[in-house]
Design an enzyme around this catalytic site. Structure first.
Site, mmCIF file in Angstrom:
data_model
loop_
_atom_site.group_PDB
_atom_site.id
_atom_site.type_symbol
_atom_site.label_atom_id
_atom_site.label_comp_id
_atom_site.label_asym_id
_atom_site.label_seq_id
_atom_site.Cartn_x
_atom_site.Cartn_y
_atom_site.Cartn_z
ATOM 1 N N LYS A 116 0.815 -1.218 0.000
ATOM 2 C CA LYS A 116 0.000 0.000 0.000
ATOM 3 C C LYS A 116 0.852 1.273 0.000
ATOM 4 C CE LYS A 116 -3.760 -2.099 2.700
ATOM 5 N NZ LYS A 116 -4.740 -2.570 1.727
ATOM 6 N N LYS A 158 -2.230 1.405 9.130
ATOM 7 C CA LYS A 158 -2.510 0.304 8.201
ATOM 8 C C LYS A 158 -1.260 -0.489 7.910
ATOM 9 C CE LYS A 158 -6.015 2.048 5.023
ATOM 10 N NZ LYS A 158 -6.280 2.422 3.623
ATOM 11 N N GLY A 164 -7.969 -7.823 3.443
ATOM 12 C CA GLY A 164 -9.054 -8.394 4.227
ATOM 13 C C GLY A 164 -9.293 -7.674 5.542
ATOM 14 N N GLY A 165 -8.933 -6.376 5.595
ATOM 15 C CA GLY A 165 -9.220 -5.577 6.784
ATOM 16 C C GLY A 165 -8.311 -5.865 7.967
ATOM 17 N N HIS A 208 -16.915 3.753 1.209
ATOM 18 C CA HIS A 208 -15.997 2.989 0.361
ATOM 19 C C HIS A 208 -16.632 2.890 -1.022
ATOM 20 C CE1 HIS A 208 -13.313 -0.642 -0.540
ATOM 21 N NE2 HIS A 208 -14.163 -0.589 -1.544
ATOM 22 N N HIS A 235 -13.950 -3.554 8.826
ATOM 23 C CA HIS A 235 -13.294 -3.212 7.559
ATOM 24 C C HIS A 235 -13.480 -4.276 6.486
ATOM 25 C CE1 HIS A 235 -11.617 0.060 9.795
ATOM 26 N NE2 HIS A 235 -10.939 -0.733 10.579
ATOM 27 N N GLU A 275 -9.837 1.096 -5.293
ATOM 28 C CA GLU A 275 -10.679 1.436 -4.153
ATOM 29 C C GLU A 275 -10.412 2.861 -3.689
ATOM 30 O OE1 GLU A 275 -11.461 -2.911 -2.127
ATOM 31 O OE2 GLU A 275 -9.959 -1.637 -1.192
ATOM 32 N N ARG A 297 -7.140 -8.085 -9.261
ATOM 33 C CA ARG A 297 -7.800 -9.386 -9.464
ATOM 34 C C ARG A 297 -9.282 -9.148 -9.660
ATOM 35 N NH1 ARG A 297 -10.428 -9.259 -4.476
ATOM 36 N NH2 ARG A 297 -9.161 -8.470 -2.778
HETATM 37 P P1 ADP Z 1 -12.924 -7.902 -1.896
HETATM 38 O O1 ADP Z 1 -13.921 -8.421 -0.967
HETATM 39 O O2 ADP Z 1 -13.006 -6.437 -2.078
HETATM 40 O O3 ADP Z 1 -12.805 -8.652 -3.167
HETATM 41 P P2 ADP Z 1 -11.147 -8.645 0.178
HETATM 42 O O4 ADP Z 1 -9.976 -7.852 0.626
HETATM 43 O O5 ADP Z 1 -12.303 -8.767 1.099
HETATM 44 O O6 ADP Z 1 -11.532 -8.029 -1.211
HETATM 45 O O7 ADP Z 1 -10.634 -10.081 -0.205
HETATM 46 C C1 ADP Z 1 -11.330 -10.986 -1.028
HETATM 47 C C2 ADP Z 1 -10.950 -12.383 -0.661
HETATM 48 O O8 ADP Z 1 -9.568 -12.515 -0.603
HETATM 49 C C3 ADP Z 1 -11.501 -12.793 0.660
HETATM 50 O O9 ADP Z 1 -11.903 -14.141 0.582
HETATM 51 C C4 ADP Z 1 -10.336 -12.610 1.577
HETATM 52 O O10 ADP Z 1 -10.434 -13.508 2.660
HETATM 53 C C5 ADP Z 1 -9.182 -12.935 0.668
HETATM 54 N N1 ADP Z 1 -7.994 -12.181 0.994
HETATM 55 C C6 ADP Z 1 -7.805 -10.854 0.915
HETATM 56 N N2 ADP Z 1 -6.575 -10.510 1.249
HETATM 57 C C7 ADP Z 1 -5.935 -11.646 1.554
HETATM 58 C C8 ADP Z 1 -4.602 -11.970 1.973
HETATM 59 N N3 ADP Z 1 -3.679 -11.036 2.131
HETATM 60 N N4 ADP Z 1 -4.305 -13.258 2.201
HETATM 61 C C9 ADP Z 1 -5.221 -14.205 2.037
HETATM 62 N N5 ADP Z 1 -6.492 -13.979 1.630
HETATM 63 C C10 ADP Z 1 -6.841 -12.719 1.396
HETATM 64 P P1 ADP Z 2 -7.782 -3.952 2.805
HETATM 65 O O1 ADP Z 2 -6.560 -4.251 2.010
HETATM 66 O O2 ADP Z 2 -7.820 -4.660 4.094
HETATM 67 O O3 ADP Z 2 -9.014 -4.079 1.984
HETATM 68 P P2 ADP Z 2 -8.172 -1.060 2.637
HETATM 69 O O4 ADP Z 2 -7.084 -0.060 2.599
HETATM 70 O O5 ADP Z 2 -8.886 -1.317 1.364
HETATM 71 O O6 ADP Z 2 -7.575 -2.422 3.209
HETATM 72 O O7 ADP Z 2 -9.206 -0.618 3.749
HETATM 73 C C1 ADP Z 2 -10.244 -1.457 4.175
HETATM 74 C C2 ADP Z 2 -11.388 -0.638 4.707
HETATM 75 O O8 ADP Z 2 -10.974 0.208 5.803
HETATM 76 C C3 ADP Z 2 -11.979 0.344 3.730
HETATM 77 O O9 ADP Z 2 -12.942 -0.285 2.909
HETATM 78 C C4 ADP Z 2 -12.563 1.412 4.615
HETATM 79 O O10 ADP Z 2 -13.829 1.035 5.104
HETATM 80 C C5 ADP Z 2 -11.615 1.474 5.764
HETATM 81 N N1 ADP Z 2 -10.622 2.540 5.555
HETATM 82 C C6 ADP Z 2 -9.448 2.405 4.918
HETATM 83 N N2 ADP Z 2 -8.767 3.583 4.915
HETATM 84 C C7 ADP Z 2 -9.541 4.479 5.548
HETATM 85 C C8 ADP Z 2 -9.389 5.869 5.891
HETATM 86 N N3 ADP Z 2 -8.283 6.544 5.580
HETATM 87 N N4 ADP Z 2 -10.393 6.478 6.557
HETATM 88 C C9 ADP Z 2 -11.490 5.797 6.913
HETATM 89 N N5 ADP Z 2 -11.687 4.494 6.636
HETATM 90 C C10 ADP Z 2 -10.725 3.825 5.969
HETATM 91 MG MG MG Z 3 -9.499 -2.991 0.310
#
Ligand code: ADP
Ligand code: ADP
Ligand code: MG
Length: 650
Positions: A116, A158, A164-165, A208, A235, A275, A297
């Protein structure tokens, strides 16, 4: 176009990819771990190969074994789905080295967006607005804390490698920073093997909103409009929709521009998602959104985009990977109505959303106009602890947002998940929530309304439990599969006439906790109530070993009849005669004529209505007569034995 594809994934996404692949005439090759030998994704594929033990680390994540399998099966390409190896640049490279096409972006694009901090630096350079904050190299706690202070609280820590939050901490006060940093770094290290973090301004009332992009190998980059994924818990996305409520043409154009620029900046190819976080306090505006990350992806929530654009994103992925030119230009992308997706999970909202595993005793997924279900399991499938416990995605499409949400709520109401607990009722409550329906929501919505969203209607629950007790008592006709467990005593041939109505308090177990039910027998059979609430004929009852599952509005209770093992007060009449409390069968007699017994001692057991009733000696004394035999049917009030008072003897 390719002739074959190996799908390096499992569950609903593997099934969904196979569907499009088959339509396009590709031979589909599944892989499976030992836990998945009978899984749906294996059954729908043309061929399937075992790749190792249940833990993903030893099967779905083993690059060498997947490549070897693809070569053995002569796969033209590998589709990674989402999760697992989908964002692993090393895997994409290994595919290329083996002469197999990776259905995804070039390894360099995956790498550029993989961390990131680097992605944000790159986007800044490309002129894409990024969330203000610190995403440099320095990681010492004192320095990061100073940065947080400069950025201004609240901030978000972060994990740079996060997904995956995970590895995220919101910090509201300076004094809380050190502990939060420690927690985020620890979680990041254990989840991603990388403790590095970045600090961001926490956007207030965040929405988001993400842009689906598509690029081909010929320099064309388009976007397929946005999705709003603001309904989140921890998240993680719960409900997603397209288009975003309150979106304007201006903001969409600005976001679309930023997203396609982001894709161009990394030489992107295929499907990707950029995003953004938007400030939701004053409505969406062209200057009020910032880049968070790019997922290189296919996204879990891609079906809502498919619903409103009429496109098949997996088909586009295959076409682009095969070197074709994108079959449409930006101006050809349309928005037809509104679509919303809910992620149906095997988890228990009543217990903090803990994953809930086990065999799906019943699974009924909805159908209907505008409803699409992408599932990875069927009734009888096992939700194992090894993988993400998603059961299915329920997607509803309508002419407008209200119609889409109505259809989603109805579909979720018709969804039956028995065995593992599910979040169906919670999702339905979300789809029906007036504030969400009015478009007033941000990423904090679920947390703010958690109590009402997870509340259980106690009356509905009691009615369903009562209904399960009725079924267990045998009033209902048996399902064809299990006649023995569901006999009907009222048509039984035990020769008893039905007399006046009789009532009985029954001990029952609800999710293992003792409770009471009241049963009334009459000419019509048995009627049961729990806590004064009559059985609800609309409740769904699913027989399981030892009892039944009662389902109502997506809430599930396991109901069992308790073996009766207490003093039957009504028949302690003191005159020394032990009588049958109700019609039934003598299961055991523990004493013989002449035996001396103490008041309260168990002397016999009668089975009635599938429960055992212990009969106890009403007085101290000697058994003078045994009037019944073991195995015999007896009528209510029939004499079983007589005990002569000890006092009379002395
Ligand atoms: P989105 O829901 O926006 O497609 P997510 O971040 O929720 O993206 O991830 C989608 C899928 O990928 C979920 O099943 C999550 O558990 C898996 N996933 C996301 N990041 C990772 C990671 N770093 N390692 C393993 N699985 C991941
Ligand atoms: P991940 O790789 O786990 O998906 P993200 O950077 O996409 O991580 O952030 C996951 C979620 O966390 C976002 O969908 C949003 O709800 C929250 N989030 C991320 N960054 C911020 C921010 N700067 N301020 C408020 N909420 C945030
Ligand atoms: Mg994300």
């Amino acid at each position: 176009m390719f002739a074959s594809v190996l799908i390096a994934n499992r569950g609903e996404i593997a099934v969904r990819i196979a569907r499009t692949a088959k339509r396009l005439g590709l031979r589909t090759i599944a892989v499976y771990s030992e836990a998945d030998s009978d899984a749906l994704h294996v059954r729908v594929a043309d061929e399937a190969y075992a790749i190792g033990p249940p833990p993903a680390r030893e099967s779905y994540l083993v690059i060498d074994r997947l490549i070897e399998t693809a070569l053995t099966a002569r796969a033209d390409c590998i589709h990674p789905g989402y999760g697992f190896l989908s964002e692993n640049a090393g895997f994409a490279e290994a595919c290329a080295a083996a002469g197999i096409v990776f259905v995804g972006p070039p390894p360099s694009a995956i790498r550029a967006m993989g961390l990131k901090d680097q992605a944000k630096a790159l986007m800044e350079k490309a002129g894409v607005p990024v969330v203000p904050g610190y995403h440099g190299e320095r990681q010492d706690a004192k320095f990061l804390k100073e940065k947080a202070y400069q950025i201004g609280y609240p901030v978000l820590i972060k994990s740079v490698a996060g997904g995956g939050g995970k590895g995220m901490r919101r910090v509201d006060k300076h004094v809380e920073f050190d502990a939060a940093l420690e927690g985020a770094a620890r979680e990041a290290q254990s989840s991603f093997g990388d403790a590095r973090v970045l600090i961001e301004k926490y956007v207030t009332a965040p929405r988001h909103i993400e842009m689906q992009v598509f690029a081909d190998a010929h320099g064309n980059v388009i976007h397929l409009n946005e999705r709003d994924c603001s309904l989140q818990r921890r998240h993680q996305k719960v409900i997603e929709e397209a288009p975003a409520p309150g979106m304007t043409a201006d903001v969409r154009a600005a976001m679309g521009r930023a997203a396609t620029e982001a894709a161009r900046a990394v030489g992107y190819r295929g499907a990707g998602t950029v995003e953004f976080i938007a400030d939701g306090t004053k409505g969406l505006n062209p200057g009020g959104f910032w880049f968070m990350e790019m997922n290189t992806r296919l996204q879990v929530e891609h079906p809502v985009t498919e619903a409103i654009t009429g496109l098949d994103l997996v088909e586009l992925q295959f076409r682009v990977a095969a070197g074709e030119i994108l079959p449409l230009a930006q101006e050809d992308v349309r928005i037809d109505g509104h679509a919303v997706e809910a992620r149906l999970y095997a988890e228990d909202p009543e217990r903090g959303f803990l994953p809930s595993t086990g065999t799906l005793a019943a699974l009924e997924l909805p159908a209907g106009e505008g409803v699409r279900v992408d599932a990875g399991v069927t009734a009888g499938s096992v939700v194992s602890p090894y993988y993400d416990p998603m059961i299915a995605k329920v997607i509803a499409h309508g002419a407008d947002r209200t119609e889409a949400l109505d259809r989603l709520a109805k579909a979720l109401g018709a969804t039956v998940v028995a065995g593992p607990r599910s979040n169906a009722a919670f999702l339905r409550a979300l789809a029906l929530h007036p504030e969400f329906r009015a478009g007033r929501f941000d990423t904090g919505f679920i947390d703010r309304h958690l109590a009402e969203l997870t509340a259980v209607d106690a009356r509905a629950e009691a009615g369903a439990v009562a209904r399960a007790v009725e079924a267990l008592l045998g009033r209902d006709t048996a399902p064809a599969s299990d006649q023995s467990a569901w006999r009907d005593p009222w048509s039984a041939t035990d020769g008893f006439s039905l007399g006046v109505p009789r009532a009985l308090d029954l001990g029952i177990l609800v999710d293992g906790e003792p409770e009471k039910a009241a049963a009334n027998w009459g000419q019509g059979g048995v009627g049961v109530s729990v806590g004064g609430i009559d059985a609800d004929a609309a409740a769904r009852i699913v027989p399981v070993a030892g009892g039944a599952l009662a389902l109502v509005g997506g809430v599930q209770r396991n109901v069992a009849l308790k073996s009766y093992d207490s003093v039957d007060v009504d028949h302690l009449d003191g005159d020394g005669v032990v009588k049958a409390p109700m019609h039934g069968k003598v299961l055991a007699i523990f004493v013989e004529a002449g035996a001396s017994v103490r008041k309260g001692e168990r002397v016999a057991v009668v089975e009635a209505m599938k429960m055992e009733h212990a009969l106890v000696a009403p007085i101290d004394g000697t058994v003078s007569e045994i009037a019944a035999t073991v195995g015999a049917q007896i009528a209510e009030g029939a004499k079983i034995m007589t005990i002569e008072s000890a006092k009379g003897e002395s």
